[in-house]
Motif scaffolding. Structure first.
Motif, PDB file in Angstrom:
ATOM      1  N   VAL A 188      -0.835  -9.653  -3.098  1.00 16.75           N
ATOM      2  CA  VAL A 188      -1.381  -8.310  -2.903  1.00 16.75           C
ATOM      3  C   VAL A 188      -2.821  -8.358  -2.401  1.00 16.75           C
ATOM      4  O   VAL A 188      -3.287  -7.435  -1.731  1.00 16.75           O
ATOM      5  CB  VAL A 188      -1.273  -7.493  -4.214  1.00 16.75           C
ATOM      6  CG1 VAL A 188      -2.263  -7.976  -5.255  1.00 16.75           C
ATOM      7  CG2 VAL A 188      -1.464  -6.004  -3.943  1.00 16.75           C
ATOM      8  N   SER A 225      -3.722  -0.387  -2.672  1.00 23.73           N
ATOM      9  CA  SER A 225      -2.837  -1.321  -3.375  1.00 23.73           C
ATOM     10  C   SER A 225      -2.980  -1.192  -4.882  1.00 23.73           C
ATOM     11  O   SER A 225      -1.980  -1.172  -5.610  1.00 23.73           O
ATOM     12  CB  SER A 225      -3.141  -2.752  -2.941  1.00 23.73           C
ATOM     13  OG  SER A 225      -2.942  -2.921  -1.564  1.00 23.73           O
ATOM     14  N   GLU A 254       0.805  -1.216   0.000  1.00 27.83           N
ATOM     15  CA  GLU A 254       0.000   0.000   0.000  1.00 27.83           C
ATOM     16  C   GLU A 254       0.843   1.273   0.000  1.00 27.83           C
ATOM     17  O   GLU A 254       0.293   2.385  -0.051  1.00 27.83           O
ATOM     18  CB  GLU A 254      -0.927  -0.006   1.224  1.00 27.83           C
ATOM     19  CG  GLU A 254      -1.924  -1.164   1.194  1.00 27.83           C
ATOM     20  CD  GLU A 254      -2.829  -1.183   2.406  1.00 27.83           C
ATOM     21  OE1 GLU A 254      -2.719  -0.270   3.247  1.00 27.83           O
ATOM     22  OE2 GLU A 254      -3.658  -2.114   2.512  1.00 27.83           O
TER      23      GLU A 254
END
Length: 278
Positions: free
Chosen positions: A127, A136, A109
């Protein structure tokens, strides 16, 4: 007042990230990745056609099941992860494979890279576990150049690992404000909405990976209870409640038994999402 609120949010995020790092460092995720999902790395590398000389970032790379095959194609690869404790196994596997790449601790992030720095971004069931999905996705777009490519593999909500998280939910802590469930990354509509018109050439397909090492639901339960950070975290949270621990045991055992009785093995569905940055 605004500055104070920002500090509170930052501290909360730092605490959450520390918790996530500890969770993924527990157990033995590198062994699990090698035993069960190593094939997903070459799959995403193939899907985005990583080429020699390209600069590639693997986000939430774990022990490198995508970063290593990308490097073997001659790409300049940076493997990043919030949990650098996973890198030791990756270093060894890269050396054994004759692959050279960079390993760098990083939060999906808040990636420590400049804009348009990479030709390709990849992630295999990585992710998706960063809690703030829009952040993200925004970071992926930021660090990949226009015309660059994105390749993501994420567990679907309805697939086996998605069902695992659903089974654990009653025993888990509530998500903090602003966080979203990881399996949403396996929902095509959700991922399309995250990237919106910032990408083109979108392709999303559902595939599955086979876990063929478990003969019974109990074997599955015991393995995930000792190897998989999210499962370990749930057991730890309920360790003082024998009834809850027994219920977790039964939920995981039943999940494995049903899959094995139906198919003879455990097949776990994932979404393979590829796109080009505008």
């Amino acid at each position: 007042m605004t500055d104070l609120n920002t500090i509170v949010i930052d501290e909360a995020d730092q605490a959450l990230k520390a918790k996530h790092r500890a969770m993924w460092a527990s157990g033995d995720y590198p062994t699990l990745a090698h035993d069960l999902i190593w094939s997903l790395g070459p799959r995403v590398v193939e899907a985005v056609d990583v080429r020699a000389g390209e600069r590639v970032i693997d986000i939430a790379a774990g022990s490198g099941n995508a970063a290593i095959p990308a490097a073997k194609r001659g790409a300049d690869v940076v493997a990043t992860d919030l949990t650098p404790e996973l890198f030791g196994d990756g270093h060894r596997r890269a050396q054994d494979a004759g692959a050279e790449l960079e390993w760098r601790p990083a939060d999906a992030e808040a990636l420590p890279f400049g804009e348009d720095e990479f030709d390709v971004a990849i992630s295999t069931v990585g992710v998706m576990f960063a809690p703030h999905h829009e952040r993200s996705a925004g970071e992926i777009i930021r660090v990949v150049r226009p015309g660059g490519r994105i390749g993501l593999i994420s567990w679907t909500p309805q697939g086996f690992i998605g069902q695992l998280f659903a089974a654990l939910k009653p025993f888990n802590a509530p998500l903090p404000p602003g966080a979203q469930p990881a399996p949403l990354w396996g929902d095509e509509a959700h991922v399309r909405e995250l990237f919106g018109d910032r990408v083109t050439d979108v392709r999303a397909v559902r595939e599955s990976v086979r876990f063929d090492r478990f003969a019974t639901g109990e074997e599955f339960r015991a393995y995930f209870a000792s190897h998989y950070g999210p499962t370990i975290a749930v057991y730890n949270r309920n360790a003082d409640d024998p009834a809850a621990v027994a219920a977790i045991d039964e939920a995981l055992r039943g999940l494995g038994d049903r899959a094995i009785e139906r198919d003879g093995v455990i097949d776990s569905e994932f979404l393979l999402f590829t796109a080009t940055v505008r």
